[in-house]
Design an enzyme around this catalytic site. Structure first.
Site, PDB file in Angstrom:
ATOM      1  N   VAL A 124     -80.149 149.694 -49.724  1.00  0.00           N
ATOM      2  CA  VAL A 124     -79.578 148.811 -50.504  1.00  0.00           C
ATOM      3  C   VAL A 124     -80.388 149.294 -52.062  1.00  0.00           C
ATOM      4  O   VAL A 124     -79.679 148.855 -52.936  1.00  0.00           O
ATOM      5  CB  VAL A 124     -79.512 147.284 -50.425  1.00  0.00           C
ATOM      6  CG1 VAL A 124     -78.338 147.071 -48.872  1.00  0.00           C
ATOM      7  CG2 VAL A 124     -80.698 146.795 -49.883  1.00  0.00           C
ATOM      8  N   ASN A 163     -77.819 140.015 -47.344  1.00  0.00           N
ATOM      9  CA  ASN A 163     -78.936 139.326 -46.361  1.00  0.00           C
ATOM     10  C   ASN A 163     -80.425 140.198 -46.139  1.00  0.00           C
ATOM     11  O   ASN A 163     -81.453 139.995 -46.022  1.00  0.00           O
ATOM     12  CB  ASN A 163     -78.393 139.253 -45.086  1.00  0.00           C
ATOM     13  CG  ASN A 163     -79.435 138.930 -43.859  1.00  0.00           C
ATOM     14  OD1 ASN A 163     -80.021 137.969 -43.679  1.00  0.00           O
ATOM     15  ND2 ASN A 163     -79.721 140.195 -43.261  1.00  0.00           N
ATOM     16  N   SER A 166     -84.318 131.941 -50.337  1.00  0.00           N
ATOM     17  CA  SER A 166     -85.191 131.697 -49.451  1.00  0.00           C
ATOM     18  C   SER A 166     -85.850 130.239 -50.123  1.00  0.00           C
ATOM     19  O   SER A 166     -85.898 129.888 -51.054  1.00  0.00           O
ATOM     20  CB  SER A 166     -86.469 132.510 -49.158  1.00  0.00           C
ATOM     21  OG  SER A 166     -87.564 131.609 -48.689  1.00  0.00           O
ATOM     22  N   TYR A 202     -91.763 137.855 -53.576  1.00  0.00           N
ATOM     23  CA  TYR A 202     -90.825 137.501 -52.802  1.00  0.00           C
ATOM     24  C   TYR A 202     -90.361 136.345 -53.214  1.00  0.00           C
ATOM     25  O   TYR A 202     -89.171 136.249 -53.698  1.00  0.00           O
ATOM     26  CB  TYR A 202     -91.339 137.360 -51.253  1.00  0.00           C
ATOM     27  CG  TYR A 202     -90.422 136.828 -50.348  1.00  0.00           C
ATOM     28  CD1 TYR A 202     -89.567 137.804 -49.803  1.00  0.00           C
ATOM     29  CD2 TYR A 202     -90.279 135.574 -50.027  1.00  0.00           C
ATOM     30  CE1 TYR A 202     -88.592 137.535 -48.758  1.00  0.00           C
ATOM     31  CE2 TYR A 202     -89.550 134.986 -49.158  1.00  0.00           C
ATOM     32  CZ  TYR A 202     -88.719 136.137 -48.277  1.00  0.00           C
ATOM     33  OH  TYR A 202     -87.668 135.726 -47.378  1.00  0.00           O
ATOM     34  N   ALA A 203     -91.325 135.435 -53.818  1.00  0.00           N
ATOM     35  CA  ALA A 203     -90.753 134.255 -54.578  1.00  0.00           C
ATOM     36  C   ALA A 203     -90.164 134.676 -55.877  1.00  0.00           C
ATOM     37  O   ALA A 203     -88.830 133.977 -56.048  1.00  0.00           O
ATOM     38  CB  ALA A 203     -91.846 133.189 -54.952  1.00  0.00           C
ATOM     39  N   ALA A 204     -90.303 135.529 -56.479  1.00  0.00           N
ATOM     40  CA  ALA A 204     -89.661 135.876 -57.749  1.00  0.00           C
ATOM     41  C   ALA A 204     -88.331 136.571 -57.322  1.00  0.00           C
ATOM     42  O   ALA A 204     -87.437 136.308 -58.110  1.00  0.00           O
ATOM     43  CB  ALA A 204     -90.675 136.982 -58.615  1.00  0.00           C
ATOM     44  N   LYS A 229     -86.531 136.012 -54.734  1.00  0.00           N
ATOM     45  CA  LYS A 229     -85.547 135.118 -54.073  1.00  0.00           C
ATOM     46  C   LYS A 229     -85.092 134.086 -55.291  1.00  0.00           C
ATOM     47  O   LYS A 229     -84.127 133.411 -55.247  1.00  0.00           O
ATOM     48  CB  LYS A 229     -86.384 134.232 -52.998  1.00  0.00           C
ATOM     49  CG  LYS A 229     -86.461 135.229 -52.005  1.00  0.00           C
ATOM     50  CD  LYS A 229     -85.127 135.971 -51.307  1.00  0.00           C
ATOM     51  CE  LYS A 229     -85.353 136.478 -49.886  1.00  0.00           C
ATOM     52  NZ  LYS A 229     -83.951 137.310 -49.459  1.00  0.00           N
ATOM     53  N   ILE A 281     -87.712 130.186 -40.002  1.00  0.00           N
ATOM     54  CA  ILE A 281     -86.563 130.504 -38.987  1.00  0.00           C
ATOM     55  C   ILE A 281     -87.455 131.387 -37.919  1.00  0.00           C
ATOM     56  O   ILE A 281     -87.932 132.156 -38.012  1.00  0.00           O
ATOM     57  CB  ILE A 281     -85.418 131.583 -39.536  1.00  0.00           C
ATOM     58  CG1 ILE A 281     -84.850 130.502 -40.703  1.00  0.00           C
ATOM     59  CG2 ILE A 281     -84.536 131.878 -38.596  1.00  0.00           C
ATOM     60  CD1 ILE A 281     -84.328 129.354 -40.566  1.00  0.00           C
TER      61      ILE A 281
HETATM   62  P1  NDP Z   1     -85.440 141.488 -40.457  1.00  0.00           P
HETATM   63  O1  NDP Z   1     -86.346 142.231 -41.061  1.00  0.00           O
HETATM   64  O2  NDP Z   1     -85.380 140.885 -39.182  1.00  0.00           O
HETATM   65  O3  NDP Z   1     -83.975 142.089 -40.815  1.00  0.00           O
HETATM   66  C1  NDP Z   1     -83.766 142.789 -42.054  1.00  0.00           C
HETATM   67  C2  NDP Z   1     -82.891 143.848 -41.815  1.00  0.00           C
HETATM   68  O4  NDP Z   1     -82.767 144.303 -43.163  1.00  0.00           O
HETATM   69  C3  NDP Z   1     -83.663 144.896 -41.102  1.00  0.00           C
HETATM   70  O5  NDP Z   1     -82.934 145.323 -40.131  1.00  0.00           O
HETATM   71  C4  NDP Z   1     -84.176 145.906 -42.280  1.00  0.00           C
HETATM   72  O6  NDP Z   1     -84.499 147.160 -41.966  1.00  0.00           O
HETATM   73  C5  NDP Z   1     -83.246 145.666 -43.207  1.00  0.00           C
HETATM   74  N1  NDP Z   1     -83.267 146.218 -44.503  1.00  0.00           N
HETATM   75  C6  NDP Z   1     -84.522 146.323 -44.979  1.00  0.00           C
HETATM   76  N2  NDP Z   1     -84.468 146.862 -46.291  1.00  0.00           N
HETATM   77  C7  NDP Z   1     -83.271 147.366 -46.615  1.00  0.00           C
HETATM   78  C8  NDP Z   1     -82.827 148.017 -47.302  1.00  0.00           C
HETATM   79  N3  NDP Z   1     -83.287 148.758 -48.485  1.00  0.00           N
HETATM   80  N4  NDP Z   1     -81.429 148.447 -47.227  1.00  0.00           N
HETATM   81  C9  NDP Z   1     -80.644 147.995 -46.070  1.00  0.00           C
HETATM   82  N5  NDP Z   1     -81.398 147.219 -44.985  1.00  0.00           N
HETATM   83  C10 NDP Z   1     -82.670 147.070 -45.196  1.00  0.00           C
HETATM   84  O7  NDP Z   1     -85.471 140.046 -41.339  1.00  0.00           O
HETATM   85  P2  NDP Z   1     -84.722 138.419 -41.107  1.00  0.00           P
HETATM   86  O8  NDP Z   1     -83.685 138.584 -40.263  1.00  0.00           O
HETATM   87  O9  NDP Z   1     -86.119 137.723 -40.878  1.00  0.00           O
HETATM   88  O10 NDP Z   1     -84.514 138.232 -42.773  1.00  0.00           O
HETATM   89  C11 NDP Z   1     -83.248 138.533 -43.384  1.00  0.00           C
HETATM   90  C12 NDP Z   1     -83.077 137.725 -44.657  1.00  0.00           C
HETATM   91  O11 NDP Z   1     -83.613 136.216 -44.540  1.00  0.00           O
HETATM   92  C13 NDP Z   1     -84.119 138.167 -45.528  1.00  0.00           C
HETATM   93  O12 NDP Z   1     -83.339 138.151 -46.907  1.00  0.00           O
HETATM   94  C14 NDP Z   1     -85.330 137.200 -45.663  1.00  0.00           C
HETATM   95  O13 NDP Z   1     -85.724 137.453 -46.749  1.00  0.00           O
HETATM   96  C15 NDP Z   1     -84.485 135.982 -45.371  1.00  0.00           C
HETATM   97  N6  NDP Z   1     -85.327 134.857 -44.927  1.00  0.00           N
HETATM   98  C16 NDP Z   1     -85.906 134.757 -43.664  1.00  0.00           C
HETATM   99  C17 NDP Z   1     -86.783 133.965 -43.194  1.00  0.00           C
HETATM  100  C18 NDP Z   1     -87.192 134.050 -41.854  1.00  0.00           C
HETATM  101  O14 NDP Z   1     -87.868 132.873 -41.491  1.00  0.00           O
HETATM  102  N7  NDP Z   1     -87.113 134.950 -41.173  1.00  0.00           N
HETATM  103  C19 NDP Z   1     -86.926 132.613 -44.074  1.00  0.00           C
HETATM  104  C20 NDP Z   1     -86.222 132.713 -45.202  1.00  0.00           C
HETATM  105  C21 NDP Z   1     -85.574 133.864 -45.632  1.00  0.00           C
HETATM  106  P3  NDP Z   1     -86.017 147.738 -41.663  1.00  0.00           P
HETATM  107  O15 NDP Z   1     -86.426 146.918 -40.253  1.00  0.00           O
HETATM  108  O16 NDP Z   1     -85.993 149.189 -41.463  1.00  0.00           O
HETATM  109  O17 NDP Z   1     -86.815 147.024 -42.773  1.00  0.00           O
END
Ligand code: NDP
Length: 256
Positions: free
Chosen positions: A75, A98, A151, A164-166, A168, A197
């Protein structure tokens, strides 16, 4: 006029004939969002960076093969998003932004690379997908939906997460602005602010640390990926048509 009793069927969200794109949809929270849309009758295009996660998701979702499309996308790269958009088998009704990463360090130790990587993925990535896909939405739909995953850290800050805070917080500003600009074009644009989460990442943490985190939450538990997916499906539904530009905290009350 008589009032009909609700049935289990009409209490569920129905995404039949609806199509969603879920970035980062191959694992973690994004995978659960994808699964929930599929189980509610929708079709999903998963845009994810990770080839391994895409391969696993393909296996796990084999029973939904007619409803799911996979694209390996970065992305942060405009060209990558354009190529994926061109490969879409359907017009889009719903975009869930996401995909996100963390590169946590205290401000003094945070490198320029840490800053750029997080801003590029978690904020510029949303600009890229939304800009490119806004032209690919189902033109006849009056219920176009964009749901951005922010977040609680974007609302309140967090030690070790300047980048990350900036990013989000930027997602929240972008959500509110797009809600104003795109509302008259049939879109609603909202954000979700998850708290702690439970994911594959947290499963590897010591139980004591997890218990300490849960103790800070008024509902006394970590959130599940289903908690976030439920909120995404609600904001994506026809029933949420008058909710626009809001930030829905899904955090068990951790920041009150
Ligand atoms: P994960 O790392 O489990 O999943 C995120 C997915 O996004 C991974 O498959 C990752 O691939 C992919 N990804 C990363 N960079 C890119 C990119 N440049 N282009 C396309 N895909 C990409 O994350 P979570 O499920 O934990 O988090 C999902 C969202 O929720 C995020 O935005 C996170 O900031 C937000 N969030 C999560 C919290 C939590 O407690 N888990 C709390 C608050 C917010 P790869 O593995 O190769 O990096």
């Amino acid at each position: 006029m008589s009032v009909t009793q609700p049935t289990t069927e009409n209490l569920k969200f129905n995404f039949k004939n609806k199509t969603a794109i879920v970035t980062g949809g191959a694992q973690g929270i994004g995978f659960q969002i994808t699964l929930s849309f599929l189980q509610s009758g929708g079709s999903v295009s998963i845009w994810d960076y990770s080839a391994d996660a895409l391969e696993n998701a393909k296996k796990e979702l084999s029973s939904f093969s007619n409803q799911v499309h996979f694209a390996q996308v970065d992305v942060t790269q405009k060209e990558s998003c354009e190529a994926a958009a061109a490969s879409l088998p359907w017009p889009v009704d719903i975009l869930v932004n996401n995909a996100g990463i963390t590169r946590d360090k205290s401000f003094g130790k945070m490198s320029f690379e840490d800053w750029n990587a997080v801003i590029n993925t978690n904020l510029t990535g949303l600009f890229n997908t939304t800009k490119i896909l806004s032209e690919k939405f189902n033109a006849t739909s009056k219920s176009k939906r964009i749901v951005n995953i922010s977040s609680v850290v974007g609302l309140y800050g967090n030690f070790g997460q300047t980048n990350y805070a900036a990013a989000k917080a930027g997602v929240i500003g972008m959500t509110k602005t797009l809600a104003k600009e795109l509302g008259r074009k049939g879109f609603t644009v909202n954000a979700i602010a998850p708290g702690f989460i439970s994911t594959a990442m947290t499963e590897k943490m010591p139980k004591e640390a997890l218990d300490q985190m849960a103790a800070k939450v008024p509902v006394a538990r970590l959130g599940s990926t289903e908690d976030i997916a439920n909120a995404v499906l609600f904001l994506s539904s026809e029933q949420a048509s008058y909710i626009n530009g809001t930030v829905l905290s899904v955090d068990g009350g951790v920041v009150i």
